[in-house]
Write an enzyme that holds these catalytic residues in place. Structure first.
Site, PDB file in Angstrom:
ATOM      1  N   GLY A 153       0.844  -1.186   0.000  1.00 24.26           N
ATOM      2  CA  GLY A 153       0.000   0.000   0.000  1.00 24.26           C
ATOM      3  C   GLY A 153       0.880   1.238   0.000  1.00 24.26           C
ATOM      4  O   GLY A 153       1.991   1.226  -0.524  1.00 24.26           O
ATOM      5  N   CYS A 154       0.391   2.288   0.599  1.00 24.68           N
ATOM      6  CA  CYS A 154       1.126   3.550   0.636  1.00 24.68           C
ATOM      7  C   CYS A 154       2.512   3.357   1.241  1.00 24.68           C
ATOM      8  O   CYS A 154       2.644   2.876   2.364  1.00 24.68           O
ATOM      9  CB  CYS A 154       0.338   4.566   1.460  1.00 24.68           C
ATOM     10  SG  CYS A 154       1.204   6.121   1.701  1.00 24.68           S
TER      11      CYS A 154
END
Length: 178
Positions: free
Chosen positions: A13-14
């Site tokens: 993810g981020c």
């Protein structure tokens, strides 16, 4: 005597939220935010975020395996993500936010596959583990303002992390005794 460093590359993810969990251990030389797995050269954050480059947001960890094992990196990695979500992670949606383990050797591939099977067999998750295990691809470091974001932009990092839902997920799936 020179220490023999290795690389590990993880998409979770981020990338802002994926640096700190690895950055705080002896044996970790550096953690760099970047992009991997896509089809264009030298992608920018804008290219990757648009979803058209095919890249994942990743962290590339340079580590000393004599101090910190790849197996320990995998253990930390699984505890940062929702391995059952193939549409992104938490509030970050889209292909660039999918999860993947990019292996740099056959040994890393084998260890990643074993750890994925062990997680799947553990019964910790009701849905299948969808995190991909892929050969390492060209790694492109992200722009400077993304590096060590949790240190340089502490308030923005904390605010983004708080609203993402990541910490609640981690607490509900990993912070109990196994």
């Amino acid at each position: 005597m020179d220490k023999q460093l290795e690389k590990a590359t993880f998409a979770g993810g981020c990338f802002w939220c994926m640096v700190k969990p690895f950055d705080q251990w002896d044996g970790i030389d550096r953690v760099i935010s970047g992009y991997s797995g896509g089809h264009i050269e030298n992608p920018t954050y804008k290219d990757v975020k648009s979803g058209t480059s095919g890249h994942y947001e990743v962290v590339q960890i340079t580590f000393d395996p004599s101090i910190f094992s790849y197996e320990k990196l995998l253990e930390i990695y699984w505890q940062q993500i929702d391995p059952t979500d193939d549409g992104g992670q938490f509030h970050d949606r889209g292909d660039s936010y999918r999860t993947a383990i990019f292996y740099h050797s056959e040994e890393q591939k084998k260890l990643a596959e074993i750890s994925k099977k062990n997680l799947s067999d553990s019964g910790k998750f009701k849905k299948p583990i969808v995190t991909k295990i892929l050969p390492a691809a060209t790694f492109y470091p992200a722009e400077d303002y993304h590096q060590d974001f949790y240190k340089k932009s502490k308030e923005e990092y904390m605010e983004d992390r708080k609203k993402s839902g990541r910490d609640e997920f981690i607490a509900s799936h990993w912070n109990e005794k196994n």
